[in-house]
Design a protein around this motif. Structure first.
Motif, PDB file in Angstrom:
ATOM      1  N   SER A 292       0.823  -1.210   0.000  1.00 42.65           N
ATOM      2  CA  SER A 292       0.000   0.000   0.000  1.00 42.65           C
ATOM      3  C   SER A 292       0.854   1.256   0.000  1.00 42.65           C
ATOM      4  N   GLU A 293       2.126   1.138   0.447  1.00 37.80           N
ATOM      5  CA  GLU A 293       3.013   2.303   0.483  1.00 37.80           C
ATOM      6  C   GLU A 293       3.737   2.538  -0.839  1.00 37.80           C
ATOM      7  N   ARG A 294       3.770   1.544  -1.728  1.00 41.02           N
ATOM      8  CA  ARG A 294       4.495   1.674  -2.983  1.00 41.02           C
ATOM      9  C   ARG A 294       3.751   2.603  -3.931  1.00 41.02           C
ATOM     10  N   LEU A 295       4.487   3.140  -4.910  1.00 45.44           N
ATOM     11  CA  LEU A 295       3.880   3.976  -5.931  1.00 45.44           C
ATOM     12  C   LEU A 295       2.938   3.137  -6.791  1.00 45.44           C
ATOM     13  N   SER A 296       1.832   3.698  -7.171  1.00 41.00           N
ATOM     14  CA  SER A 296       0.885   2.984  -8.017  1.00 41.00           C
ATOM     15  C   SER A 296       1.435   2.896  -9.446  1.00 41.00           C
ATOM     16  N   THR A 297       0.842   2.011 -10.225  1.00 42.89           N
ATOM     17  CA  THR A 297       1.257   1.868 -11.622  1.00 42.89           C
ATOM     18  C   THR A 297       1.016   3.167 -12.381  1.00 42.89           C
ATOM     19  N   LYS A 298      -0.053   3.862 -12.052  1.00 42.67           N
ATOM     20  CA  LYS A 298      -0.339   5.146 -12.697  1.00 42.67           C
ATOM     21  C   LYS A 298       0.746   6.168 -12.391  1.00 42.67           C
ATOM     22  N   GLN A 299       1.175   6.225 -11.129  1.00 40.79           N
ATOM     23  CA  GLN A 299       2.243   7.150 -10.753  1.00 40.79           C
ATOM     24  C   GLN A 299       3.553   6.808 -11.464  1.00 40.79           C
ATOM     25  N   LEU A 300       3.868   5.520 -11.526  1.00 41.97           N
ATOM     26  CA  LEU A 300       5.070   5.087 -12.231  1.00 41.97           C
ATOM     27  C   LEU A 300       4.991   5.434 -13.715  1.00 41.97           C
ATOM     28  N   PHE A 301       3.802   5.302 -14.270  1.00 44.31           N
ATOM     29  CA  PHE A 301       3.593   5.623 -15.681  1.00 44.31           C
ATOM     30  C   PHE A 301       3.949   7.081 -15.975  1.00 44.31           C
ATOM     31  N   PHE A 302       3.437   7.994 -15.166  1.00 43.96           N
ATOM     32  CA  PHE A 302       3.672   9.415 -15.421  1.00 43.96           C
ATOM     33  C   PHE A 302       5.094   9.847 -15.057  1.00 43.96           C
ATOM     34  N   GLN A 303       5.689   9.217 -14.058  1.00 45.80           N
ATOM     35  CA  GLN A 303       7.060   9.569 -13.694  1.00 45.80           C
ATOM     36  C   GLN A 303       8.073   9.126 -14.744  1.00 45.80           C
ATOM     37  N   ASN A 304       7.725   8.123 -15.539  1.00 46.57           N
ATOM     38  CA  ASN A 304       8.666   7.561 -16.511  1.00 46.57           C
ATOM     39  C   ASN A 304       8.134   7.644 -17.935  1.00 46.57           C
ATOM     40  N   ILE A 305       7.313   8.640 -18.212  1.00 41.54           N
ATOM     41  CA  ILE A 305       6.700   8.752 -19.533  1.00 41.54           C
ATOM     42  C   ILE A 305       7.742   8.935 -20.627  1.00 41.54           C
ATOM     43  N   ASP A 306       8.850   9.599 -20.313  1.00 41.72           N
ATOM     44  CA  ASP A 306       9.881   9.792 -21.343  1.00 41.72           C
ATOM     45  C   ASP A 306      10.579   8.476 -21.683  1.00 41.72           C
ATOM     46  N   TYR A 307      10.879   7.652 -20.658  1.00 38.51           N
ATOM     47  CA  TYR A 307      11.475   6.341 -20.931  1.00 38.51           C
ATOM     48  C   TYR A 307      10.516   5.469 -21.754  1.00 38.51           C
ATOM     49  N   GLU A 308       9.244   5.524 -21.418  1.00 39.13           N
ATOM     50  CA  GLU A 308       8.248   4.718 -22.125  1.00 39.13           C
ATOM     51  C   GLU A 308       8.119   5.158 -23.584  1.00 39.13           C
ATOM     52  N   LEU A 309       8.165   6.470 -23.814  1.00 34.92           N
ATOM     53  CA  LEU A 309       8.137   6.963 -25.191  1.00 34.92           C
ATOM     54  C   LEU A 309       9.415   6.574 -25.937  1.00 34.92           C
ATOM     55  N   ASP A 310      10.543   6.605 -25.248  1.00 36.80           N
ATOM     56  CA  ASP A 310      11.804   6.185 -25.865  1.00 36.80           C
ATOM     57  C   ASP A 310      11.697   4.766 -26.406  1.00 36.80           C
ATOM     58  N   ILE A 311      11.297   3.845 -25.540  1.00 39.81           N
ATOM     59  CA  ILE A 311      11.267   2.433 -25.945  1.00 39.81           C
ATOM     60  C   ILE A 311      10.211   2.204 -27.015  1.00 39.81           C
ATOM     61  N   TYR A 312       9.108   2.962 -26.944  1.00 40.93           N
ATOM     62  CA  TYR A 312       8.051   2.855 -27.962  1.00 40.93           C
ATOM     63  C   TYR A 312       8.565   3.314 -29.323  1.00 40.93           C
ATOM     64  N   LEU A 313       9.202   4.488 -29.359  1.00 39.01           N
ATOM     65  CA  LEU A 313       9.666   5.060 -30.629  1.00 39.01           C
ATOM     66  C   LEU A 313      10.830   4.276 -31.231  1.00 39.01           C
ATOM     67  N   ILE A 314      11.664   3.698 -30.361  1.00 38.92           N
ATOM     68  CA  ILE A 314      12.771   2.862 -30.862  1.00 38.92           C
ATOM     69  C   ILE A 314      12.221   1.734 -31.727  1.00 38.92           C
ATOM     70  N   TYR A 315      11.163   1.072 -31.234  1.00 34.88           N
ATOM     71  CA  TYR A 315      10.649  -0.098 -31.946  1.00 34.88           C
ATOM     72  C   TYR A 315       9.641   0.257 -33.021  1.00 34.88           C
ATOM     73  N   VAL A 316       9.021   1.437 -32.942  1.00 31.75           N
ATOM     74  CA  VAL A 316       8.197   1.908 -34.058  1.00 31.75           C
ATOM     75  C   VAL A 316       9.062   2.024 -35.307  1.00 31.75           C
ATOM     76  N   LEU A 317      10.208   2.674 -35.172  1.00 33.30           N
ATOM     77  CA  LEU A 317      11.086   2.849 -36.329  1.00 33.30           C
ATOM     78  C   LEU A 317      11.647   1.512 -36.808  1.00 33.30           C
ATOM     79  N   THR A 318      12.177   0.717 -35.873  1.00 36.97           N
ATOM     80  CA  THR A 318      12.829  -0.538 -36.263  1.00 36.97           C
ATOM     81  C   THR A 318      11.868  -1.462 -37.000  1.00 36.97           C
ATOM     82  N   LEU A 319      10.669  -1.641 -36.474  1.00 33.97           N
ATOM     83  CA  LEU A 319       9.732  -2.596 -37.085  1.00 33.97           C
ATOM     84  C   LEU A 319       9.017  -2.019 -38.293  1.00 33.97           C
TER      85      LEU A 319
END
Length: 460
Positions: A292-319
């Motif tokens: 209950s004390e850990r960050l929620s998945t939603k909080q983790l999502f917004f804190q790391n949105i740039d990393y998530e976009l990085d990995i998304y865009l890397i594979y958009v181009l490659t594939l």
């Protein structure tokens, strides 16, 4: 030897106090002082890993490499035998269609598992994925034998159904392993992703050898494919054994999983039990509080949105380029039927090399802004591939494909190892699943965009 500094000041007492009382008070003061020092020593010790906890690091890296190999060897085998499926189904765009079938199953399953990651038994999840990979690869062999290597829409639908099973297995294994390794040392994550790339490099090399060995024999293409798929199924079976009986018993793995459990992770309980470690019932109550004390998945999502976009865009181009463009849009060259196989092999080899570069600390890209700039800069490769396919020769195309693989591998490892830093075990597991979800989303988007290359050229 522990050195405890002697007190520089002692309490002063009036002359009317008895010597006995003075000695008694001094003794109490010293005991309290020593108790405080001992408590501090114990606290520090508990935070410092003992040498035995780090035993088995090299074996752990090797195991992660093999498990990464098994996570994609079946799919890469399917991509490497694309020439065989183009011979069977020349009008159905196998490399593009099979990739497009694979991704919705992988992405949909991964979305469900990422949403429920805190309640999923990681051990059962990973074992289920490797078992499904083994059975699906074997099913490709059975289907081909049952149909005597004939084409037709029925056989093609059967291949597509098996490819859907590959997608489900990929979501189980890749998300489960990345989430599990996210709270371990970065070298494990790097080794796992190197194994993913190695699956492509090894399957490409093996495919070239089997093609050369059986090219001049009767029905040689089919014989090479059958041998190829049999080897892939065997590798998957090895991964089942490795993950079930060897990996969880390594001391360093036990240490990280015990640490994650102490931080509130419930997903590691079955793996700890397999290693002979069981949590006490009272710890389960503590884990509920820590969860209950850990960050929620939603909080983790917004804190790391740039990393998530990085990995998304890397594979958009490659594939969007690999593998469909390489099979259908590079024209006819001196290498003939070997040309797409060579391009696939070059991509896989340089992708593998790129995933080892981050082991060199000085050239590892950790800046969040730097990672985003590097990721966006790769989109300049799209016009490069277009004009090279139209006007360039095969040497320039091989160079571009190699650079595509090198940057894909390097940036993938940089993002996946940098993102989990600074979080607790349960949060790192959740973030690992989120990153894999965006990775698969990028693959799916890239595969869909890959169809744009054939618009207007009469290949629909």
């Amino acid at each position: 030897m522990l050195r405890i500094p002697l007190p520089t000041k002692l309490p002063l007492y009036k002359s009317t106090e008895t010597p006995y009382l003075s000695c008694h008070l001094i003794s109490v003061w010293c005991l309290n002082y020593f108790h405080k020092e001992a408590a501090m020593t114990i606290a520090v010790s508990s935070r410092s890993p003992s040498p035995t906890r780090l035993e088995g690091k090299f074996m752990g890296m090797l195991a992660c490499w093999i498990l990464g190999l098994g996570s994609l060897v079946s799919w890469n085998s399917l991509m490497s035998i694309g020439d065989y499926y183009y011979a069977l189904f020349p009008n159905y765009h196998p490399s593009r269609v099979l990739t497009l079938v694979y991704q919705p199953f992988a992405l949909g399953t991964m979305a469900i598992l990422a949403y429920n990651e805190a309640r999923v038994n990681t051990r059962k999840r990973n074992l289920a994925g490797y078992i499904l990979f083994t059975l699906s690869t074997f099913a490709l062999i059975v289907l081909d034998l049952a149909t005597s290597g004939k084409g037709g829409i029925g056989n093609y639908i059967g291949v597509c159904a098996i490819v859907g099973c590959f997608g489900v297995a990929d979501a189980h294994v890749q998300g489960g392993m990345v989430g599990d390794l996210a709270f371990m040392c970065p070298e494990f994550m790097q080794s796992f992703f190197a194994g993913l790339a190695a699956s492509g490099a090894l399957t490409s090399g093996l495919r070239l050898m089997t093609k050369a060995a059986f090219e001049n024999s009767n029905d040689g293409l089919r014989k090479g494919v059958m041998l190829f798929l049999a080897i892939s199924a065997f590798v998957e079976f090895i991964c089942i054994f490795l993950y079930a009986f060897i990996f969880p018993k390594l001391p360093i793995v036990k240490y990280y999983r015990t640490k994650a459990a102490a931080e509130g992770s419930t997903t590691v309980a079955a793996d700890l039990a397999a290693a002979g470690l069981r949590t006490q019932p009272i710890e389960e109550v503590d884990n509920d509080v820590k969860q209950s004390e850990r960050l929620s998945t939603k909080q983790l999502f917004f804190q790391n949105i740039d990393y998530e976009l990085d990995i998304y865009l890397i594979y958009v181009l490659t594939l969007s380029i690999f593998p469909g463009f390489l099979y259908e849009n590079t024209g006819i060259h001196k290498l003939g039927s070997w040309y797409p196989l060579v391009l696939i092999a070059m991509y896989n080899v340089w992708d593998l090399l790129g995933r080892y570069i981050p082991l060199i600390e000085k050239i590892t890209l950790k800046s969040r802004k730097g990672l985003m700039i590097a990721t966006l800069s790769r989109f300049l490769l799209i016009p490069c591939f277009y004009f090279t396919a139209k006007y360039g020769d095969q040497g320039w195309m091989i160079f571009l494909v190699s650079f595509l693989g090198l940057t894909n591998g390097y940036l993938t490892v940089c993002v996946m190892t940098a993102a989990p830093e600074g979080y607790k075990g349960p949060e790192q597991n959740a973030l690992g699943n989120l990153l894999v979800l965006f990775l698969l989303g990028g693959i799916f988007s890239g595969v869909a965009l890959d169809w744009l290359w054939i618009i207007g050229n009469g290949k629909f």
